[in-house]
Structure formats: C-alpha cells, structure tokens
Design a protein around this motif. Structure first.
Motif, PDB file in Angstrom:
ATOM      1  N   ASP A  80      50.130  87.993  90.380  1.00 41.70           N
ATOM      2  CA  ASP A  80      50.409  88.660  89.108  1.00 41.70           C
ATOM      3  C   ASP A  80      51.302  87.831  88.194  1.00 41.70           C
ATOM      4  OD1 ASP A  80      52.719  88.814  90.580  1.00 41.70           O
ATOM      5  OD2 ASP A  80      52.875  91.000  90.556  1.00 41.70           O
ATOM      6  N   GLY A  81      51.662  86.612  88.627  1.00 38.31           N
ATOM      7  CA  GLY A  81      52.498  85.736  87.809  1.00 38.31           C
ATOM      8  C   GLY A  81      53.980  85.979  87.941  1.00 38.31           C
ATOM      9  N   LEU A  82      54.374  86.933  88.774  1.00 38.50           N
ATOM     10  CA  LEU A  82      55.791  87.231  88.958  1.00 38.50           C
ATOM     11  C   LEU A  82      56.400  86.291  90.000  1.00 38.50           C
ATOM     12  CD1 LEU A  82      55.781  91.133  88.929  1.00 38.50           C
ATOM     13  CD2 LEU A  82      56.339  89.565  87.066  1.00 38.50           C
ATOM     14  N   LEU A  83      57.672  86.018  89.813  1.00 34.23           N
ATOM     15  CA  LEU A  83      58.393  85.132  90.729  1.00 34.23           C
ATOM     16  C   LEU A  83      58.601  85.846  92.062  1.00 34.23           C
ATOM     17  CD1 LEU A  83      59.717  82.317  90.769  1.00 34.23           C
ATOM     18  CD2 LEU A  83      61.838  83.386  89.968  1.00 34.23           C
ATOM     19  N   VAL A  84      58.178  85.188  93.128  1.00 37.98           N
ATOM     20  CA  VAL A  84      58.314  85.726  94.476  1.00 37.98           C
ATOM     21  C   VAL A  84      59.545  85.159  95.160  1.00 37.98           C
ATOM     22  CG1 VAL A  84      57.247  85.840  96.769  1.00 37.98           C
ATOM     23  CG2 VAL A  84      55.840  86.125  94.715  1.00 37.98           C
ATOM     24  N   SER A  85      59.783  83.865  94.952  1.00 37.86           N
ATOM     25  CA  SER A  85      60.959  83.217  95.507  1.00 37.86           C
ATOM     26  C   SER A  85      61.253  81.967  94.692  1.00 37.86           C
ATOM     27  CB  SER A  85      60.757  82.856  96.989  1.00 37.86           C
ATOM     28  OG  SER A  85      59.740  81.886  97.126  1.00 37.86           O
ATOM     29  N   GLY A  86      62.513  81.511  94.768  1.00 33.08           N
ATOM     30  CA  GLY A  86      62.894  80.307  94.041  1.00 33.08           C
ATOM     31  C   GLY A  86      64.210  80.498  93.305  1.00 33.08           C
ATOM     32  N   THR A  87      64.565  79.493  92.514  1.00 36.19           N
ATOM     33  CA  THR A  87      65.820  79.491  91.770  1.00 36.19           C
ATOM     34  C   THR A  87      65.544  79.222  90.296  1.00 36.19           C
ATOM     35  OG1 THR A  87      67.052  78.712  93.702  1.00 36.19           O
ATOM     36  CG2 THR A  87      68.088  78.415  91.542  1.00 36.19           C
ATOM     37  N   MET A  88      66.082  80.079  89.439  1.00 42.91           N
ATOM     38  CA  MET A  88      66.003  79.890  87.994  1.00 42.91           C
ATOM     39  C   MET A  88      67.425  79.762  87.457  1.00 42.91           C
ATOM     40  SD  MET A  88      64.508  82.363  84.951  1.00 42.91           S
ATOM     41  CE  MET A  88      62.998  82.695  85.856  1.00 42.91           C
ATOM     42  N   ILE A  89      67.712  78.656  86.804  1.00 41.57           N
ATOM     43  CA  ILE A  89      69.057  78.367  86.300  1.00 41.57           C
ATOM     44  C   ILE A  89      69.129  78.748  84.830  1.00 41.57           C
ATOM     45  CG2 ILE A  89      70.815  76.583  85.984  1.00 41.57           C
ATOM     46  CD1 ILE A  89      69.225  74.973  88.165  1.00 41.57           C
ATOM     47  N   ARG A  90      70.153  79.511  84.482  1.00 40.40           N
ATOM     48  CA  ARG A  90      70.327  79.958  83.103  1.00 40.40           C
ATOM     49  C   ARG A  90      71.485  79.218  82.437  1.00 40.40           C
ATOM     50  NH1 ARG A  90      70.224  86.539  83.968  1.00 40.40           N
ATOM     51  NH2 ARG A  90      68.034  86.873  83.450  1.00 40.40           N
ATOM     52  N   HIS A  91      71.343  79.012  81.138  1.00 36.56           N
ATOM     53  CA  HIS A  91      72.467  78.489  80.357  1.00 36.56           C
ATOM     54  C   HIS A  91      72.528  79.218  79.028  1.00 36.56           C
ATOM     55  CE1 HIS A  91      75.496  75.794  78.771  1.00 36.56           C
ATOM     56  NE2 HIS A  91      74.775  75.694  77.665  1.00 36.56           N
ATOM     57  N   LEU A  92      73.662  79.848  78.761  1.00 39.28           N
ATOM     58  CA  LEU A  92      73.909  80.533  77.495  1.00 39.28           C
ATOM     59  C   LEU A  92      74.572  79.550  76.533  1.00 39.28           C
ATOM     60  CD1 LEU A  92      74.105  83.186  75.793  1.00 39.28           C
ATOM     61  CD2 LEU A  92      76.370  83.503  76.831  1.00 39.28           C
ATOM     62  N   ILE A  93      73.901  79.276  75.423  1.00 38.97           N
ATOM     63  CA  ILE A  93      74.483  78.366  74.425  1.00 38.97           C
ATOM     64  C   ILE A  93      75.637  79.068  73.726  1.00 38.97           C
ATOM     65  CG2 ILE A  93      74.026  76.907  72.430  1.00 38.97           C
ATOM     66  CD1 ILE A  93      71.070  77.088  73.068  1.00 38.97           C
ATOM     67  N   LEU A  94      76.776  78.410  73.685  1.00 37.19           N
ATOM     68  CA  LEU A  94      77.944  78.942  72.991  1.00 37.19           C
ATOM     69  C   LEU A  94      78.105  78.248  71.640  1.00 37.19           C
ATOM     70  CD1 LEU A  94      80.518  79.018  75.937  1.00 37.19           C
ATOM     71  CD2 LEU A  94      79.166  80.926  75.040  1.00 37.19           C
ATOM     72  N   PRO A  95      78.720  78.892  70.669  1.00 36.45           N
ATOM     73  CA  PRO A  95      78.942  78.265  69.364  1.00 36.45           C
ATOM     74  C   PRO A  95      79.684  76.934  69.508  1.00 36.45           C
ATOM     75  CG  PRO A  95      79.459  80.602  69.262  1.00 36.45           C
ATOM     76  CD  PRO A  95      79.222  80.286  70.702  1.00 36.45           C
ATOM     77  N   GLY A  96      79.133  75.912  68.878  1.00 38.04           N
ATOM     78  CA  GLY A  96      79.767  74.601  68.904  1.00 38.04           C
ATOM     79  C   GLY A  96      79.620  73.853  70.208  1.00 38.04           C
ATOM     80  N   GLN A  97      78.779  74.360  71.116  1.00 39.16           N
ATOM     81  CA  GLN A  97      78.675  73.774  72.455  1.00 39.16           C
ATOM     82  C   GLN A  97      77.265  73.250  72.767  1.00 39.16           C
ATOM     83  OE1 GLN A  97      81.128  73.290  74.751  1.00 39.16           O
ATOM     84  NE2 GLN A  97      82.629  74.005  73.265  1.00 39.16           N
ATOM     85  N   VAL A  98      76.574  72.757  71.759  1.00 38.68           N
ATOM     86  CA  VAL A  98      75.224  72.227  71.994  1.00 38.68           C
ATOM     87  C   VAL A  98      75.271  71.026  72.934  1.00 38.68           C
ATOM     88  CG1 VAL A  98      73.209  71.145  70.922  1.00 38.68           C
ATOM     89  CG2 VAL A  98      74.303  73.104  69.827  1.00 38.68           C
ATOM     90  N   ASN A  99      76.300  70.191  72.829  1.00 40.78           N
ATOM     91  CA  ASN A  99      76.400  69.046  73.735  1.00 40.78           C
ATOM     92  C   ASN A  99      76.564  69.497  75.183  1.00 40.78           C
ATOM     93  OD1 ASN A  99      76.069  67.123  71.741  1.00 40.78           O
ATOM     94  ND2 ASN A  99      78.259  66.846  71.408  1.00 40.78           N
ATOM     95  N   GLN A 100      77.245  70.634  75.371  1.00 38.49           N
ATOM     96  CA  GLN A 100      77.371  71.202  76.711  1.00 38.49           C
ATOM     97  C   GLN A 100      75.997  71.614  77.241  1.00 38.49           C
ATOM     98  OE1 GLN A 100      79.827  71.729  79.748  1.00 38.49           O
ATOM     99  NE2 GLN A 100      80.884  71.792  77.793  1.00 38.49           N
ATOM    100  N   ALA A 101      75.188  72.222  76.378  1.00 41.45           N
ATOM    101  CA  ALA A 101      73.840  72.620  76.773  1.00 41.45           C
ATOM    102  C   ALA A 101      73.004  71.399  77.142  1.00 41.45           C
ATOM    103  CB  ALA A 101      73.172  73.400  75.634  1.00 41.45           C
ATOM    104  N   LYS A 102      73.140  70.333  76.381  1.00 35.20           N
ATOM    105  CA  LYS A 102      72.394  69.103  76.689  1.00 35.20           C
ATOM    106  C   LYS A 102      72.823  68.530  78.032  1.00 35.20           C
ATOM    107  CE  LYS A 102      71.621  67.635  71.880  1.00 35.20           C
ATOM    108  NZ  LYS A 102      71.927  66.578  70.860  1.00 35.20           N
ATOM    109  N   ALA A 103      74.120  68.553  78.295  1.00 34.64           N
ATOM    110  CA  ALA A 103      74.626  68.026  79.569  1.00 34.64           C
ATOM    111  C   ALA A 103      74.086  68.832  80.744  1.00 34.64           C
ATOM    112  CB  ALA A 103      76.157  68.038  79.572  1.00 34.64           C
ATOM    113  N   VAL A 104      74.020  70.155  80.592  1.00 32.45           N
ATOM    114  CA  VAL A 104      73.470  71.011  81.641  1.00 32.45           C
ATOM    115  C   VAL A 104      72.004  70.663  81.883  1.00 32.45           C
ATOM    116  CG1 VAL A 104      72.750  73.391  82.131  1.00 32.45           C
ATOM    117  CG2 VAL A 104      75.091  72.912  81.373  1.00 32.45           C
ATOM    118  N   MET A 105      71.240  70.537  80.824  1.00 32.01           N
ATOM    119  CA  MET A 105      69.818  70.206  80.976  1.00 32.01           C
ATOM    120  C   MET A 105      69.636  68.833  81.604  1.00 32.01           C
ATOM    121  SD  MET A 105      67.994  71.886  77.591  1.00 32.01           S
ATOM    122  CE  MET A 105      69.295  71.720  76.356  1.00 32.01           C
ATOM    123  N   ASP A 106      70.462  67.871  81.215  1.00 31.00           N
ATOM    124  CA  ASP A 106      70.378  66.531  81.807  1.00 31.00           C
ATOM    125  C   ASP A 106      70.638  66.587  83.303  1.00 31.00           C
ATOM    126  OD1 ASP A 106      69.761  65.192  79.462  1.00 31.00           O
ATOM    127  OD2 ASP A 106      71.852  64.705  78.990  1.00 31.00           O
TER     128      ASP A 106
END
Length: 297
Positions: free
Chosen positions: A191-217
């Motif tokens: 059905d396309g639903l996640l059965v197992s695994g890990t999904m990593i979240r990142h909430l972008i904060l104001p003025g913290q785009v470089n932080q988001a890039k570092a997380v993705m890197d």
C-alpha cells in the motif's frame, strides 16, 4: 527508579507520582493526547492516519517548541501500562496504520516494558527529538519498527542556545546510526506505507539555512542512497517567549525554504518536503487529553 535514560544523565529519583529530573516526569507514562493524526509524512499517515500518542515532559526543552503546553508546562495525565496498552488497542481499532509514540525518550523504560510481551499488529514508530542514548535505544531493538528522529543541529553553539544541549550534535548522530543499524533500509508495504526503517527530519529555523544544508550533507555522506528517508520541514511558527532568542521570532522567508529545497534536490536525497502552508498554529494538535480520558473500551 534512578533515571539515566536520556543523555542528561541526571540520575534523578522518579516515583509513581513525581519526578525531580530534567524531564520533571514520574516513572509511569504521562499522556496529553492519543488520536489519529493525518499530518505526518505520507507513508506514515496514509489514508486513515497515524495512531499518535503524545507524551508530556521533555528531556530536551527547545525554546521554540510548538508543543510547549506539554513539553514545558507538563500538561497531561499519568496512566498505568495496562491502560496505555488499551489506548494503543483503541487506536488500532480506529484504523491507525501504526502506533506513533511522540516524544517518548524519557518513558523508554515503560514503552520497552509495554512491548516486551505484546506485539502490536501494526508498526511501532519512535518519534523523537533525536536526543536519545544509544544504550537506551538498544533496549528497544526488535520492538520498534520505524524510527522518526529529528536532526536539529550540527553546531554545538546553536544546540546550546536553542536547546541547552551542546552535546546534541554528537548524541543525535550516534543515535541515528543506531536506529539505522536496527531497522536497516526502509521497507514499504504494497500500500506504499512504511513498514520499517528510519526517516530523519529537519525543521528549518529562521536564519538557519546553512544548518539545514549541513544536516543534509551529513546524511548524504553517512548513508548509502535508499537507506534512509529525509523530511525537510517548513512548519516553524514563532511560539512562546522568544525574548532571549529574538532572531527566531518570525516565520520562515519564502527564499529560505526555496534555497533549502533546491539544495535537497541537488543532493538527491530521497524523502519529502513540507509545504509552507503547514506553518500555521492550527497544524499543532490540541492537547486536551483526547483519547486519554475518553477512549472507548
């Protein structure tokens, strides 16, 4: 119990009725809401919703937390483990695709005990801020199917300023490695639903785009393609008293989100991008003991 569940290692005494630790919680779980939730990522929410159980208190305490009523003000009701199991079963009867334990870190001992002799017929989701001890996570191995951690910061100074946790980067990175070790690559049902695994979240904060890039890197370097999912979140809304961090007292600019989205696309990380329309207060569920005091039997 003398508690050392979380990275604070405060060694506090937690009884059935009170707690003197960083999380301020007693030994038994304290819940603020238990209901179907439709605003997680698509393979978690599906069509019927994720069976979310929100725990009160917090071992992290971010200044910008949108769940302030439960994470800072400790609103909730204590429940015994047999009642927690009944609440879980009620959510499953309502059609929940999974059981989604939100902010569970400081109640890891109770959740491990709950799942020791009961295997739910749906996947179990561990939805945390990423500030989890590896030793604590290992006690959950085989009991949790899906890990849904945040990776908030990779800079000590930022973690200290916003979460009073300068060790957050190293703790969260180690925790995520352990989560991925336990679950392996993401697996989906028919059905396309996640059965197992890990999904990593990142909430972008104001003025913290470089932080988001570092997380993705870091994610791109750390894991082979297809091993984990990544969720770039834009739902940040100014909340509570931000006088000590006035730079956070605004919504995201459209350009900040576009820049982060373009960076994600260029990296080719598999996952999701949250719409900016999610940055509204009504997307934060009401913490009113729904499903805690009034669940059907």
């Amino acid at each position: 119990m003398v508690c050392r569940l979380c990275p604070r290692n405060c060694g506090a005494e937690r009884t059935q009725t009170s707690g003197s630790g960083y999380c301020r919680m007693p030994q038994i779980p304290v819940l603020a809401r238990a209901a179907l939730h439709h605003w997680e990522e698509p393979p978690v929410s599906g069509k019927r919703g994720s069976g979310t159980i929100f725990f009160s208190g917090c071992s992290l305490g971010c200044v910008f937390c949108q769940n302030e009523k439960i994470s800072h003000q400790d609103f909730g009701r204590a429940v015994a483990l047999d009642r927690l199991r009944e609440i879980c079963q009620c959510l499953i009867r309502q059609g929940a695709h999974n059981l989604n334990f939100v902010n569970p870190t400081h109640f890891a001992h109770g959740i491990a005990a709950l799942l020791e002799d009961w295997r739910p017929p749906v996947p179990v989701v561990w939805n945390s801020g990423g500030y989890d001890k590896v030793d604590t996570l290992r006690k959950l191995e085989g009991k949790v199917d899906i890990y849904l951690p945040d990776l908030k910061y990779l800079e000590q100074d930022t973690a200290r300023r916003y979460s009073a946790a300068p060790d957050y980067p190293e703790i969260a990175q180690a925790a995520i490695r352990e989560m991925v070790r336990q679950t392996g690559p993401c697996r989906f049902g028919e059905d396309g639903l996640l059965v197992s695994g890990t999904m990593i979240r990142h909430l972008i904060l104001p003025g913290q785009v470089n932080q988001a890039k570092a997380v993705m890197d870091w994610i791109a370097r750390e894991f082979e393609p297809g091993t984990v999912l990544f969720s770039l979140m834009s739902q940040y809304t100014p909340w509570g008293d931000l006088s000590a961090c006035p730079e956070l007292d605004r919504r995201l600019h459209a350009g900040e989100m576009r820049t982060a989205q373009m960076y994600l696309e260029n990296l080719g990380l598999a996952g999701f991008t949250q719409e900016r329309t999610s940055a509204r207060e009504e997307y934060t569920p009401p913490f009113d003991l729904t499903g805690v005091e009034d669940f059907p039997v």
